[in-house]
Design an enzyme around this catalytic site. Structure first.
Site, PDB file in Angstrom:
ATOM      1  N   CYS A  44       0.827  -1.206   0.000  1.00  0.00           N
ATOM      2  CA  CYS A  44       0.000   0.000   0.000  1.00  0.00           C
ATOM      3  C   CYS A  44       0.864   1.259   0.000  1.00  0.00           C
ATOM      4  O   CYS A  44       0.534   2.254  -0.659  1.00  0.00           O
ATOM      5  CB  CYS A  44      -0.926   0.011   1.210  1.00  0.00           C
ATOM      6  N   ARG A  97      -7.763  -4.115  -3.106  1.00  0.00           N
ATOM      7  CA  ARG A  97      -7.266  -3.012  -3.930  1.00  0.00           C
ATOM      8  C   ARG A  97      -8.247  -2.775  -5.082  1.00  0.00           C
ATOM      9  O   ARG A  97      -8.085  -3.313  -6.174  1.00  0.00           O
ATOM     10  CB  ARG A  97      -5.877  -3.340  -4.460  1.00  0.00           C
TER      11      ARG A  97
END
EC number: 1.11.1.24
Length: 216
Positions: A53, A130
């Site tokens: 991330c 995601r």
């Protein structure tokens, strides 16, 4: 069976109005209507202070001005608190030298994540996968892409996709695989036999009656 259907995650649909939201962010309360008249890339990540991330946020941040040049804003989201987001932003600036200038939704209630189908039980019941959503200036969902939690996204692809969508809207065309600004675009195929017969005389670069390109 009815109970299973009720428990299924909500999924938005392309070319329909994107789900409304009003949520706290690192820049204060944000609503979908705040982005009216602009394109929006809304993207979720599993958790703050995680390595994959972090690479994505650094990349989104470095491309932020390029998105803004396309009249497009960025809006992140994870199921973490605003305090966690702020601490992570400060860590990214200190350790990676990149300042995050776009807001991040703190979705502790998971209301936004569930409305957009960001919670995938096969991956995790408590983290958003995601997911990336491209929403046009009228609030219509134009594209959505899901990635597994283990693999990072390619941010240049989302820049390319925004430019491709804008080109399609402006010129009424489609774009081929791997299209980049300056490349030729695909003319919509003829809808009738008469149009097909006339297509070769219309001045396009045609491989066949249904496959023609032009410059824009």
């Amino acid at each position: 069976m009815q109970e299973l259907n009720n428990a299924a995650p909500s999924m938005p649909r392309l070319n329909e109005r994107a789900p409304e939201f009003e949520a706290p962010t690192t820049h204060g309360i944000r609503k979908l209507s705040d982005y009216e008249g602009k394109w929006l890339v809304l993207f979720s990540h599993p958790a703050d202070f995680t390595p994959v991330c972090t690479t994505e946020f650094v990349a989104f941040s470095r491309a932020h001005e390029q998105f803004q040049a396309l009249n497009c804003e960025l809006l992140g989201l994870s199921i973490d608190s605003t305090f966690s987001h702020i601490a992570w932003e400060r860590n990214i600036k200190e350790k990676f030298g990149e300042e995050i200038r776009f807001p991040i939704i703190a979705d502790l209630s998971m209301q936004v994540a569930r409305a957009y189908g960001m919670i995938q039980p096969g991956a995790s019941d408590t983290s958003a996968v995601r997911a990336t959503f491209i929403i046009d200036p009228k609030g219509v969902l134009r594209a959505m892409v899901y990635y597994p939690m283990s693999n990072g996204r390619s941010i240049p692809e989302f820049l390319r996709l925004v430019m491709a969508l804008q080109t399609s809207d402006e010129h009424g065309v489609a774009t081929p695989e791997g299209w980049q600004p300056g490349d030729k675009v695909i003319v919509p195929p003829p809808a009738t036999a008469a149009q097909a017969a006339a297509r070769e005389a219309e001045g396009y670069e045609c491989t066949d009656w249904y496959f023609c390109k032009k410059a824009v």
